[in-house]
Design a protein around this motif. Structure first.
Motif, PDB file in Angstrom:
ATOM      1  N   ARG A   1      -6.749   3.126  -3.833  1.00  0.00           N
ATOM      2  CA  ARG A   1      -7.541   2.455  -2.614  1.00  0.00           C
ATOM      3  C   ARG A   1      -8.116   1.811  -2.415  1.00  0.00           C
ATOM      4  O   ARG A   1      -8.173   0.566  -2.270  1.00  0.00           O
ATOM      5  CB  ARG A   1      -7.365   3.570  -1.491  1.00  0.00           C
ATOM      6  CG  ARG A   1      -6.113   3.735  -0.738  1.00  0.00           C
ATOM      7  CD  ARG A   1      -4.482   3.287   0.052  1.00  0.00           C
ATOM      8  NE  ARG A   1      -3.941   3.437   0.054  1.00  0.00           N
ATOM      9  CZ  ARG A   1      -3.592   3.703   1.630  1.00  0.00           C
ATOM     10  NH1 ARG A   1      -4.450   3.407   2.536  1.00  0.00           N
ATOM     11  NH2 ARG A   1      -2.543   3.786   2.613  1.00  0.00           N
TER      12      ARG A   1
ATOM     13  N   LEU B   1      -6.357   0.082   7.013  1.00  0.00           N
ATOM     14  CA  LEU B   1      -6.311   0.086   5.547  1.00  0.00           C
ATOM     15  C   LEU B   1      -7.779  -0.237   5.052  1.00  0.00           C
ATOM     16  O   LEU B   1      -8.082  -0.553   3.735  1.00  0.00           O
ATOM     17  CB  LEU B   1      -5.165  -0.851   5.697  1.00  0.00           C
ATOM     18  CG  LEU B   1      -4.062  -1.014   5.180  1.00  0.00           C
ATOM     19  CD1 LEU B   1      -2.461  -2.300   5.287  1.00  0.00           C
ATOM     20  CD2 LEU B   1      -3.507   0.350   5.243  1.00  0.00           C
TER      21      LEU B   1
ATOM     22  N   TYR C   1      -1.281   4.204   7.632  1.00  0.00           N
ATOM     23  CA  TYR C   1      -0.491   3.298   7.096  1.00  0.00           C
ATOM     24  C   TYR C   1      -0.343   2.178   8.467  1.00  0.00           C
ATOM     25  O   TYR C   1       0.144   1.447   8.041  1.00  0.00           O
ATOM     26  CB  TYR C   1       0.978   3.592   6.945  1.00  0.00           C
ATOM     27  CG  TYR C   1       1.027   4.244   5.496  1.00  0.00           C
ATOM     28  CD1 TYR C   1       0.544   3.671   4.030  1.00  0.00           C
ATOM     29  CD2 TYR C   1       1.617   6.033   5.514  1.00  0.00           C
ATOM     30  CE1 TYR C   1       0.498   4.647   3.152  1.00  0.00           C
ATOM     31  CE2 TYR C   1       1.493   6.445   4.454  1.00  0.00           C
ATOM     32  CZ  TYR C   1       1.010   6.085   3.392  1.00  0.00           C
ATOM     33  OH  TYR C   1       1.163   6.560   1.745  1.00  0.00           O
TER      34      TYR C   1
ATOM     35  N   THR D   1       0.770  -0.818  -0.190  1.00  0.00           N
ATOM     36  CA  THR D   1       0.063  -0.384   0.122  1.00  0.00           C
ATOM     37  C   THR D   1       0.580   1.343  -0.004  1.00  0.00           C
ATOM     38  O   THR D   1       0.370   1.706  -0.751  1.00  0.00           O
ATOM     39  CB  THR D   1      -1.494  -0.124   1.324  1.00  0.00           C
ATOM     40  OG1 THR D   1      -1.304  -1.160   1.446  1.00  0.00           O
ATOM     41  CG2 THR D   1      -1.569   1.382   1.495  1.00  0.00           C
TER      42      THR D   1
END
Length: 224
Positions: free
Chosen positions: A138, A84, A79, A20
């Motif tokens: 995302r 997430l 993060y 990510t």
């Protein structure tokens, strides 16, 4: 016997966070390059000061802006592996820190005499394009995670201690939401002869709670 699921899960979770993070850097860098092209290689280059800088003139700005933005997102908890799967939360933080990011860039452009000067129109366009592409990336990445077994590595493992209608309602929400950030491991309730028949595993009685909590890897204990 100690649950071995957590170490493997956390390791995979860290790998997903790394992917990510790398993806965000690529998307931010690409977004700033795209903004440069739109600002200086299309008819809107005539807006404001008629300047036509080369990409090499802006490359240092783009690299620095990318690093600063990623740093701000990291500081904002984007993060954190626990966040997430929380797309709304991540989106809100991306938008929040994009304001601080572009504000910092504009302030620096006023205080420091960059050569060549940084286009204010470029900054405003980057403020719109960059977080927009980040949210799209995302969203696509989360959709991919939901469709793979990697989803479980990011979910927080939940155990209920005690059981009532509120616990049942919450557990059903966790179980039936495909993008839920929580995995229900089971519940601890009453005595062994008071076991309630439900659709999640019964881990043991309240008297065994200490043993269960020490032997089953969990992230959240919800008191019912």
């Amino acid at each position: 016997m100690r649950d071995q699921h957590a170490p493997r899960s956390r390791e995979l979770g860290q790998q997903i966070v790394a992917v990510t993070f790398a993806g965000d850097i690529v998307v931010i860098f690409f977004a700033l390059l795209l903004t440069f092209y739109i600002r200086f290689q299309t008819p809107i280059r005539e807006w404001g000061i008629n300047s036509r800088p080369e990409l090499s003139d802006y490359l240092g700005y783009i690299i620095l802006a990318s690093v600063v933005y990623v740093g701000m997102l990291g500081y904002g908890g984007v993060y954190d592996h626990r966040n997430l799967l929380k797309l709304r939360l991540v989106t809100a933080r991306i938008l929040k820190w994009s304001v601080a990011w572009i504000g910092l860039i504009l302030l620096a452009s006023f205080l420091v005499k960059f050569e060549p000067p940084v286009s204010r129109i470029y900054c405003v366009m980057a403020w719109v394009i960059t977080p927009g592409l980040l949210v799209v990336w995302r969203s696509a990445f989360q959709l991919l995670l939901i469709r793979t077994s990697a989803l479980s590595a990011l979910r927080q493992r939940v155990v209920f201690a005690g059981w009532n209608q509120h616990s049942a309602h919450l557990a059903r929400n966790f179980i039936h939401s495909s993008g839920s950030g929580y995995e229900v491991i089971g519940y601890i309730h009453g005595h062994a002869d008071e076991r309630t028949e439900i659709s999640i595993p019964y881990l043991g009685s309240i008297e065994e709670a200490e043993r269960i909590i020490s032997s089953v890897a969990i992230d959240i204990l919800i008191l019912g």
